[in-house]
Design a protein around this motif. Structure first.
Motif, PDB file in Angstrom:
ATOM      1  N   LEU A 144       0.939  12.454  10.162  1.00  0.00           N
ATOM      2  CA  LEU A 144       0.358  12.715  11.479  1.00  0.00           C
ATOM      3  C   LEU A 144       1.197  12.111  12.611  1.00  0.00           C
ATOM      4  N   LYS A 145       2.355  11.567  12.239  1.00  0.00           N
ATOM      5  CA  LYS A 145       3.268  10.958  13.222  1.00  0.00           C
ATOM      6  C   LYS A 145       2.631   9.770  13.936  1.00  0.00           C
ATOM      7  N   MET A 146       1.689   9.093  13.264  1.00  0.00           N
ATOM      8  CA  MET A 146       1.078   7.883  13.818  1.00  0.00           C
ATOM      9  C   MET A 146       1.963   6.686  13.503  1.00  0.00           C
ATOM     10  N   SER A 147       1.957   5.686  14.382  1.00  0.00           N
ATOM     11  CA  SER A 147       2.795   4.507  14.184  1.00  0.00           C
ATOM     12  C   SER A 147       2.296   3.688  13.001  1.00  0.00           C
ATOM     13  N   PRO A 148       3.167   3.366  12.051  1.00  0.00           N
ATOM     14  CA  PRO A 148       2.744   2.502  10.937  1.00  0.00           C
ATOM     15  C   PRO A 148       2.396   1.096  11.407  1.00  0.00           C
ATOM     16  N   TYR A 149       2.895   0.710  12.582  1.00  0.00           N
ATOM     17  CA  TYR A 149       2.524  -0.599  13.135  1.00  0.00           C
ATOM     18  C   TYR A 149       1.057  -0.611  13.555  1.00  0.00           C
ATOM     19  N   LEU A 150       0.529   0.538  13.938  1.00  0.00           N
ATOM     20  CA  LEU A 150      -0.904   0.641  14.233  1.00  0.00           C
ATOM     21  C   LEU A 150      -1.709   0.435  12.957  1.00  0.00           C
ATOM     22  N   LEU A 151      -1.235   1.001  11.866  1.00  0.00           N
ATOM     23  CA  LEU A 151      -1.890   0.796  10.572  1.00  0.00           C
ATOM     24  C   LEU A 151      -1.979  -0.681  10.241  1.00  0.00           C
ATOM     25  N   LEU A 152      -0.869  -1.388  10.398  1.00  0.00           N
ATOM     26  CA  LEU A 152      -0.829  -2.810  10.081  1.00  0.00           C
ATOM     27  C   LEU A 152      -1.731  -3.616  11.020  1.00  0.00           C
ATOM     28  N   LEU A 153      -1.744  -3.258  12.303  1.00  0.00           N
ATOM     29  CA  LEU A 153      -2.597  -3.941  13.276  1.00  0.00           C
ATOM     30  C   LEU A 153      -4.069  -3.802  12.921  1.00  0.00           C
ATOM     31  N   LEU A 154      -4.506  -2.576  12.639  1.00  0.00           N
ATOM     32  CA  LEU A 154      -5.925  -2.332  12.375  1.00  0.00           C
ATOM     33  C   LEU A 154      -6.375  -2.939  11.049  1.00  0.00           C
ATOM     34  N   VAL A 155      -5.566  -2.806  10.011  1.00  0.00           N
ATOM     35  CA  VAL A 155      -5.925  -3.409   8.727  1.00  0.00           C
ATOM     36  C   VAL A 155      -5.945  -4.930   8.850  1.00  0.00           C
ATOM     37  N   LEU A 207      -2.811   4.795   2.831  1.00  0.00           N
ATOM     38  CA  LEU A 207      -2.886   5.323   4.200  1.00  0.00           C
ATOM     39  C   LEU A 207      -1.528   5.614   4.844  1.00  0.00           C
ATOM     40  N   LEU A 208      -0.477   4.950   4.387  1.00  0.00           N
ATOM     41  CA  LEU A 208       0.828   5.133   5.020  1.00  0.00           C
ATOM     42  C   LEU A 208       1.312   6.588   4.999  1.00  0.00           C
ATOM     43  N   PRO A 209       1.175   7.318   3.880  1.00  0.00           N
ATOM     44  CA  PRO A 209       1.602   8.729   3.898  1.00  0.00           C
ATOM     45  C   PRO A 209       0.845   9.558   4.933  1.00  0.00           C
ATOM     46  N   LEU A 210      -0.444   9.258   5.089  1.00  0.00           N
ATOM     47  CA  LEU A 210      -1.260   9.967   6.072  1.00  0.00           C
ATOM     48  C   LEU A 210      -0.772   9.674   7.486  1.00  0.00           C
ATOM     49  N   TYR A 211      -0.487   8.409   7.780  1.00  0.00           N
ATOM     50  CA  TYR A 211       0.035   8.028   9.096  1.00  0.00           C
ATOM     51  C   TYR A 211       1.360   8.727   9.376  1.00  0.00           C
ATOM     52  N   LYS A 212       2.221   8.785   8.375  1.00  0.00           N
ATOM     53  CA  LYS A 212       3.525   9.413   8.573  1.00  0.00           C
ATOM     54  C   LYS A 212       3.382  10.909   8.815  1.00  0.00           C
ATOM     55  N   TRP A 214       4.090 -10.496   4.796  1.00  0.00           N
ATOM     56  CA  TRP A 214       5.431 -10.094   4.352  1.00  0.00           C
ATOM     57  C   TRP A 214       5.334  -9.007   3.293  1.00  0.00           C
ATOM     58  N   LEU A 215       4.323  -9.107   2.416  1.00  0.00           N
ATOM     59  CA  LEU A 215       4.090  -8.057   1.421  1.00  0.00           C
ATOM     60  C   LEU A 215       3.775  -6.737   2.107  1.00  0.00           C
ATOM     61  N   ALA A 216       2.901  -6.793   3.125  1.00  0.00           N
ATOM     62  CA  ALA A 216       2.531  -5.577   3.853  1.00  0.00           C
ATOM     63  C   ALA A 216       3.740  -4.948   4.536  1.00  0.00           C
ATOM     64  N   LEU A 217       4.553  -5.780   5.165  1.00  0.00           N
ATOM     65  CA  LEU A 217       5.752  -5.274   5.837  1.00  0.00           C
ATOM     66  C   LEU A 217       6.695  -4.612   4.836  1.00  0.00           C
ATOM     67  N   GLY A 218       6.805  -5.208   3.648  1.00  0.00           N
ATOM     68  CA  GLY A 218       7.647  -4.620   2.618  1.00  0.00           C
ATOM     69  C   GLY A 218       7.111  -3.282   2.134  1.00  0.00           C
ATOM     70  N   LEU A 219       5.798  -3.207   1.936  1.00  0.00           N
ATOM     71  CA  LEU A 219       5.179  -1.959   1.487  1.00  0.00           C
ATOM     72  C   LEU A 219       5.348  -0.846   2.514  1.00  0.00           C
ATOM     73  N   ALA A 220       5.260  -1.213   3.788  1.00  0.00           N
ATOM     74  CA  ALA A 220       5.329  -0.202   4.850  1.00  0.00           C
ATOM     75  C   ALA A 220       6.743   0.006   5.380  1.00  0.00           C
ATOM     76  N   GLY A 221       7.687  -0.831   4.950  1.00  0.00           N
ATOM     77  CA  GLY A 221       9.056  -0.717   5.441  1.00  0.00           C
ATOM     78  C   GLY A 221       9.201  -1.059   6.915  1.00  0.00           C
ATOM     79  N   LEU A 222       8.477  -2.089   7.362  1.00  0.00           N
ATOM     80  CA  LEU A 222       8.461  -2.462   8.777  1.00  0.00           C
ATOM     81  C   LEU A 222       9.118  -3.820   8.985  1.00  0.00           C
ATOM     82  N   GLU A 223       9.323  -4.181  10.271  1.00  0.00           N
ATOM     83  CA  GLU A 223       9.973  -5.435  10.629  1.00  0.00           C
ATOM     84  C   GLU A 223       8.978  -6.407  11.250  1.00  0.00           C
ATOM     85  N   MET A 224       9.137  -7.686  10.907  1.00  0.00           N
ATOM     86  CA  MET A 224       8.228  -8.707  11.417  1.00  0.00           C
ATOM     87  C   MET A 224       8.256  -8.771  12.942  1.00  0.00           C
TER      88      MET A 224
END
Length: 440
Positions: A133-144, A126-131, A402-412
């Motif tokens: 569409l300019k959707m926040s990857p933090y929203l992806l992490l929140l919903l999942v 899903l991350l490529p799709l979010y990117k 932490w795995l999810a953050l690494g996969l998405a390149g996000l910060e805790m």
């Protein structure tokens, strides 16, 4: 003195778990032994209490081992891939549909109860799709994360297994009243996804029409190759057995709800059938078991260590003494509702207590206190489980996060700031809903 020893024992375990100085297994085994020795119990007595504690959790251990193996095999065989791929295809290009689709995909991906595999499936897909569409990857992490937390109420999920071990209940029996709560939670989460999707759409609407059109066209054209969830080995997939695997899984869930035979036995049988059906060669069957055994054995070891911990603390009378004495220091009007107070604060607790510390140290003490005021053990457990479980994937103590953050390149830190109040609010609403339908 017994209360003081019990409190020091629990606080020591919590401190050691929080500091990361030892693994949960070591803390849950060694610290209670030292506490029992200080309380005047001999090794022979402690050995008896250990046996009683293990007897309380052995059925949970059996269920965990075979449930994790079964759902791991189903993931390998590709049971959930067509549903996930279809959801990605349907939602592509529309921000609100993508948000709703993320919730459904996250729920399906988490049916095995493993946070790591859930993020390994959903984030790369899903991350490529979010990117695009300019959707926040933090929203992806929140919903999942929220979706996986709701599904994590299943009996083979970690929190319910821990709770069952603590209160000496069968995980499947605990789960059945939670099924309506899960259904309500998924409906509420879809509604939240729509709200957050609309908010995200307003942000994206600042782009020009041409840019939006270009983004949607690019998403439709280029996401096809990236829509397939990543799996360790594509050769493990069994697309021709999709319907057979689906019927087997539905049969398993039906038997769990029916409760005619023990849950551990259900998963033993289903795993055996799944291996024979999908991987007829003995070598392949052993490879599938070896691939998923580490997760299964780790959880089994933690639950067994928890059985030892609870057997000793309960058998020595520490929990009972501590619960009785704590009442003296709490305002009288709060004590009968302590499980609700802890439940409403479950998400903040997730930031400062590890899952093991919360369930093995806090839950038994609170349960002991409120049960003296006529609160049913299961009701107290549900309040604390529902309040806490929703915050599973905003906790820095969650390895899967932490795995999810690494996969998405996000910060805790940014993830917690983005998600905390949404997650906490959602948990409070869900506790209220559980109260309204009589589960709490």
């Amino acid at each position: 003195m017994l209360s003081i020893i019990g409190l020091v024992t629990i606080l020591t375990i919590v401190f050691l778990l929080l500091s990361g100085r030892i693994t949960p297994i070591i803390g849950l085994v060694l610290v209670p032994i030292v506490g029992a020795l200080f309380a005047g119990f001999g090794f022979a007595e402690i050995g008896v209490l250990f046996g009683e504690g293990i007897d309380r959790v052995i059925n949970v251990v059996i269920m965990f081992i075979f449930a994790i193996l079964f759902f791991g095999v189903m993931q390998d065989a590709g049971l959930f891939d067509p549903i996930i791929n279809k959801m990605i295809a349907i939602s592509r290009g529309d921000v609100i549909a993508v948000a709703v689709g993320t919730v459904i995909i996250g729920a399906i991906a988490h049916l095995d109860g493993s946070g790591a595999s859930t993020f390994l499936i959903t984030i790369p897909a899903l991350l490529p799709l979010y990117k695009r569409l300019k959707m926040s990857p933090y929203l992806l992490l929140l919903l999942v994360g929220l979706s996986a937390s709701i599904i994590n109420m299943v009996p083979w999920g970690g929190p319910l297994g821990r709770t069952a071990a603590v209160i000496g209940a069968d995980p499947t029996e605990l789960w059945r009243p939670l099924i309506p709560v899960q259904i309500i939670a998924m409906i509420l989460l879809i509604g939240l996804a729509v709200i957050l999707g609309l908010r995200e759409k307003r942000k994206i609407s600042k782009l020009t029409e041409s840019e939006n059109a270009e983004l949607e066209a690019a998403a439709t054209l280029e996401m096809t190759e990236q829509a397939t969830p990543s799996r360790k080995d594509e050769s493990l997939a069994r697309p021709k057995l999709l319907w057979a695997n689906l019927l087997l899984t539905l049969g398993v869930i039906t038997m769990l709800v029916w409760g005619i035979i023990p849950a551990g036995f259900v998963f033993m049988i289903s795993l055996s059938i799944a291996l024979i059906m999908n991987y007829p060669k003995v070598d392949d069957q052993m490879e599938r078991i070896k691939a998923h055994a580490p997760n299964a054995l780790l959880m089994a070891a933690i639950i067994l260590a928890a059985g030892s911990f609870l057997g000793i603390l309960d058998g020595t009378g520490m929990l009972q003494s501590l619960a009785t004495d704590l009442v003296l220091f709490l305002p009288a009007f709060i004590v009968p509702y302590l499980h609700l107070v802890i439940g409403f604060l479950g998400v903040p607790f997730e930031l400062v207590l590890s899952t093991d510390a919360y369930y093995f140290a806090l839950v038994p003490v609170v349960e002991q206190i409120v049960s003296g005021y006529g609160v049913e053990t299961t009701s107290a457990a549900y309040a604390m489980v529902i309040g806490n479980i929703i915050g599973t994937f905003i906790s820095p103590f969650s390895p899967a996060l932490w795995l999810a953050l690494g996969l998405a390149g996000l910060e805790m830190g940014k993830h917690i700031r983005y998600s905390f109040f949404w997650v906490w609010g959602f948990s409070i609403v869900l506790i209220v809903a559980a109260m309204l339908i009589g589960v709490i």
